[in-house]
Design a protein around this motif. Structure first.
Motif, PDB file in Angstrom:
ATOM      1  N   LEU A   1     -16.469 112.372  58.360  1.00 25.49           N
ATOM      2  CA  LEU A   1     -16.768 112.290  56.935  1.00 25.49           C
ATOM      3  C   LEU A   1     -17.678 111.120  56.613  1.00 25.49           C
ATOM      4  O   LEU A   1     -18.556 111.229  55.755  1.00 25.49           O
ATOM      5  CB  LEU A   1     -15.476 112.196  56.129  1.00 25.49           C
ATOM      6  CG  LEU A   1     -14.564 113.421  56.208  1.00 25.49           C
ATOM      7  CD1 LEU A   1     -13.264 113.173  55.459  1.00 25.49           C
ATOM      8  CD2 LEU A   1     -15.268 114.663  55.705  1.00 25.49           C
ATOM      9  N   LYS A   2     -17.505 110.013  57.302  1.00 25.96           N
ATOM     10  CA  LYS A   2     -18.361 108.849  57.046  1.00 25.96           C
ATOM     11  C   LYS A   2     -19.772 109.039  57.594  1.00 25.96           C
ATOM     12  O   LYS A   2     -20.683 108.313  57.209  1.00 25.96           O
ATOM     13  CB  LYS A   2     -17.718 107.592  57.612  1.00 25.96           C
ATOM     14  CG  LYS A   2     -16.511 107.158  56.794  1.00 25.96           C
ATOM     15  CD  LYS A   2     -15.978 105.831  57.237  1.00 25.96           C
ATOM     16  CE  LYS A   2     -14.869 105.382  56.313  1.00 25.96           C
ATOM     17  NZ  LYS A   2     -14.452 104.014  56.595  1.00 25.96           N
ATOM     18  N   SER A   3     -19.965 110.033  58.458  1.00 25.98           N
ATOM     19  CA  SER A   3     -21.309 110.279  59.002  1.00 25.98           C
ATOM     20  C   SER A   3     -22.097 111.290  58.167  1.00 25.98           C
ATOM     21  O   SER A   3     -23.291 111.482  58.402  1.00 25.98           O
ATOM     22  CB  SER A   3     -21.205 110.775  60.449  1.00 25.98           C
ATOM     23  OG  SER A   3     -20.713 112.097  60.490  1.00 25.98           O
TER      24      SER A   3
ATOM     25  N   GLN B   1     -13.241 107.521  49.693  1.00 28.11           N
ATOM     26  CA  GLN B   1     -12.321 108.283  48.857  1.00 28.11           C
ATOM     27  C   GLN B   1     -12.140 109.699  49.416  1.00 28.11           C
ATOM     28  O   GLN B   1     -11.034 110.237  49.405  1.00 28.11           O
ATOM     29  CB  GLN B   1     -12.835 108.348  47.426  1.00 28.11           C
ATOM     30  CG  GLN B   1     -12.869 106.990  46.735  1.00 28.11           C
ATOM     31  CD  GLN B   1     -13.589 107.055  45.409  1.00 28.11           C
ATOM     32  OE1 GLN B   1     -14.732 107.504  45.328  1.00 28.11           O
ATOM     33  NE2 GLN B   1     -12.908 106.621  44.351  1.00 28.11           N
ATOM     34  N   VAL B   2     -13.214 110.278  49.911  1.00 26.99           N
ATOM     35  CA  VAL B   2     -13.145 111.608  50.518  1.00 26.99           C
ATOM     36  C   VAL B   2     -12.204 111.572  51.722  1.00 26.99           C
ATOM     37  O   VAL B   2     -11.373 112.467  51.896  1.00 26.99           O
ATOM     38  CB  VAL B   2     -14.543 112.104  50.940  1.00 26.99           C
ATOM     39  CG1 VAL B   2     -14.457 113.432  51.669  1.00 26.99           C
ATOM     40  CG2 VAL B   2     -15.463 112.204  49.736  1.00 26.99           C
ATOM     41  N   VAL B   3     -12.314 110.537  52.533  1.00 29.97           N
ATOM     42  CA  VAL B   3     -11.437 110.391  53.690  1.00 29.97           C
ATOM     43  C   VAL B   3      -9.975 110.400  53.244  1.00 29.97           C
ATOM     44  O   VAL B   3      -9.139 111.093  53.835  1.00 29.97           O
ATOM     45  CB  VAL B   3     -11.768 109.103  54.483  1.00 29.97           C
ATOM     46  CG1 VAL B   3     -10.696 108.799  55.514  1.00 29.97           C
ATOM     47  CG2 VAL B   3     -13.136 109.221  55.143  1.00 29.97           C
ATOM     48  N   GLU B   4      -9.655 109.651  52.195  1.00 30.94           N
ATOM     49  CA  GLU B   4      -8.270 109.607  51.709  1.00 30.94           C
ATOM     50  C   GLU B   4      -7.775 110.994  51.304  1.00 30.94           C
ATOM     51  O   GLU B   4      -6.637 111.368  51.601  1.00 30.94           O
ATOM     52  CB  GLU B   4      -8.146 108.652  50.520  1.00 30.94           C
ATOM     53  CG  GLU B   4      -8.240 107.193  50.895  1.00 30.94           C
ATOM     54  CD  GLU B   4      -7.975 106.305  49.690  1.00 30.94           C
ATOM     55  OE1 GLU B   4      -6.871 106.422  49.108  1.00 30.94           O
ATOM     56  OE2 GLU B   4      -8.869 105.514  49.334  1.00 30.94           O
ATOM     57  N   VAL B   5      -8.610 111.761  50.627  1.00 32.49           N
ATOM     58  CA  VAL B   5      -8.233 113.110  50.198  1.00 32.49           C
ATOM     59  C   VAL B   5      -8.007 114.011  51.406  1.00 32.49           C
ATOM     60  O   VAL B   5      -7.002 114.728  51.500  1.00 32.49           O
ATOM     61  CB  VAL B   5      -9.296 113.699  49.244  1.00 32.49           C
ATOM     62  CG1 VAL B   5      -9.050 115.174  48.978  1.00 32.49           C
ATOM     63  CG2 VAL B   5      -9.326 112.915  47.936  1.00 32.49           C
ATOM     64  N   PHE B   6      -8.922 113.975  52.362  1.00 30.34           N
ATOM     65  CA  PHE B   6      -8.798 114.813  53.562  1.00 30.34           C
ATOM     66  C   PHE B   6      -7.558 114.426  54.377  1.00 30.34           C
ATOM     67  O   PHE B   6      -6.850 115.313  54.870  1.00 30.34           O
ATOM     68  CB  PHE B   6     -10.053 114.693  54.436  1.00 30.34           C
ATOM     69  CG  PHE B   6     -11.137 115.692  54.108  1.00 30.34           C
ATOM     70  CD1 PHE B   6     -11.634 116.552  55.069  1.00 30.34           C
ATOM     71  CD2 PHE B   6     -11.684 115.756  52.835  1.00 30.34           C
ATOM     72  CE1 PHE B   6     -12.637 117.464  54.781  1.00 30.34           C
ATOM     73  CE2 PHE B   6     -12.693 116.661  52.524  1.00 30.34           C
ATOM     74  CZ  PHE B   6     -13.171 117.530  53.497  1.00 30.34           C
ATOM     75  N   LEU B   7      -7.287 113.145  54.516  1.00 29.79           N
ATOM     76  CA  LEU B   7      -6.114 112.729  55.301  1.00 29.79           C
ATOM     77  C   LEU B   7      -4.813 113.092  54.595  1.00 29.79           C
ATOM     78  O   LEU B   7      -3.822 113.418  55.256  1.00 29.79           O
ATOM     79  CB  LEU B   7      -6.186 111.238  55.623  1.00 29.79           C
ATOM     80  CG  LEU B   7      -7.339 110.828  56.552  1.00 29.79           C
ATOM     81  CD1 LEU B   7      -7.277 109.332  56.844  1.00 29.79           C
ATOM     82  CD2 LEU B   7      -7.337 111.632  57.847  1.00 29.79           C
ATOM     83  N   ALA B   8      -4.796 113.081  53.269  1.00 25.40           N
ATOM     84  CA  ALA B   8      -3.610 113.542  52.535  1.00 25.40           C
ATOM     85  C   ALA B   8      -3.391 115.033  52.791  1.00 25.40           C
ATOM     86  O   ALA B   8      -2.267 115.475  53.044  1.00 25.40           O
ATOM     87  CB  ALA B   8      -3.769 113.263  51.045  1.00 25.40           C
ATOM     88  N   PHE B   9      -4.464 115.815  52.761  1.00 24.19           N
ATOM     89  CA  PHE B   9      -4.369 117.243  53.046  1.00 24.19           C
ATOM     90  C   PHE B   9      -3.873 117.463  54.473  1.00 24.19           C
ATOM     91  O   PHE B   9      -2.988 118.289  54.701  1.00 24.19           O
ATOM     92  CB  PHE B   9      -5.732 117.913  52.835  1.00 24.19           C
ATOM     93  CG  PHE B   9      -5.722 119.396  53.057  1.00 24.19           C
ATOM     94  CD1 PHE B   9      -5.222 120.256  52.099  1.00 24.19           C
ATOM     95  CD2 PHE B   9      -6.227 119.932  54.229  1.00 24.19           C
ATOM     96  CE1 PHE B   9      -5.219 121.637  52.303  1.00 24.19           C
ATOM     97  CE2 PHE B   9      -6.237 121.303  54.452  1.00 24.19           C
ATOM     98  CZ  PHE B   9      -5.723 122.164  53.484  1.00 24.19           C
ATOM     99  N   LEU B  10      -4.419 116.718  55.423  1.00 26.35           N
ATOM    100  CA  LEU B  10      -4.013 116.840  56.823  1.00 26.35           C
ATOM    101  C   LEU B  10      -2.518 116.591  56.991  1.00 26.35           C
ATOM    102  O   LEU B  10      -1.828 117.333  57.689  1.00 26.35           O
ATOM    103  CB  LEU B  10      -4.805 115.854  57.695  1.00 26.35           C
ATOM    104  CG  LEU B  10      -4.423 115.810  59.174  1.00 26.35           C
ATOM    105  CD1 LEU B  10      -4.853 117.078  59.887  1.00 26.35           C
ATOM    106  CD2 LEU B  10      -5.043 114.582  59.845  1.00 26.35           C
TER     107      LEU B  10
END
Length: 128
Positions: A23-25, A102-111
């Motif tokens: 996501l950071k890339s 912030q996107v990372v946080e959302v994706f990791l919550a979903f995971l």
């Protein structure tokens, strides 16, 4: 779960570190400007753009698709500003722009199946 990043092979068992790195890339002007994380039931979260110009959506099978927003509208991106990325152009509202962290946080919550971060809210995506 499967992580699908534009221009890269699908990862069917992504780790939090792999999701974060992918996501950071992302960049809206590169060959990887889109990613999604899908569970075994077909529910997903997706992002378009990258860096400080990200749009987040989520979808629940048999239900709706939602667009993420927050309580701090962008003073430099008024409603109607276009997110341009390899898959197309999306008109955005000023409160729909997110940063990659912030996107990372959302994706990791979903995971992990945990609640989404408190900074993110959801509204029906345009067209739904």
């Amino acid at each position: 779960m499967k992580l699908d990043v534009e221009g890269k092979p699908v990862n069917t068992v992504p780790t939090p570190a792999q999701i974060t790195r992918a996501l950071k890339s992302l960049r809206s002007y590169s060959k990887s400007s889109y990613a999604s994380l899908t569970d075994d039931s077909g529910n997903y979260v997706q992002v378009a753009g990258g860096g400080v110009s990200c749009m987040i959506e989520r979808f629940e099978c048999g239900a709706q698709r939602w667009r993420a927003f927050h309580n701090k509208p962008s003073p430099v991106r008024p409603d109607g500003t276009i997110l341009v990325f390899r898959a197309g152009n999306i008109p955005m509202r000023s409160d729909e722009w997110f940063m990659a962290d912030q996107v990372v946080e959302v994706f990791l919550a979903f995971l992990s199946g945990t609640p989404y971060p408190p900074f993110v809210h959801w509204r029906l995506a345009p067209g739904f």
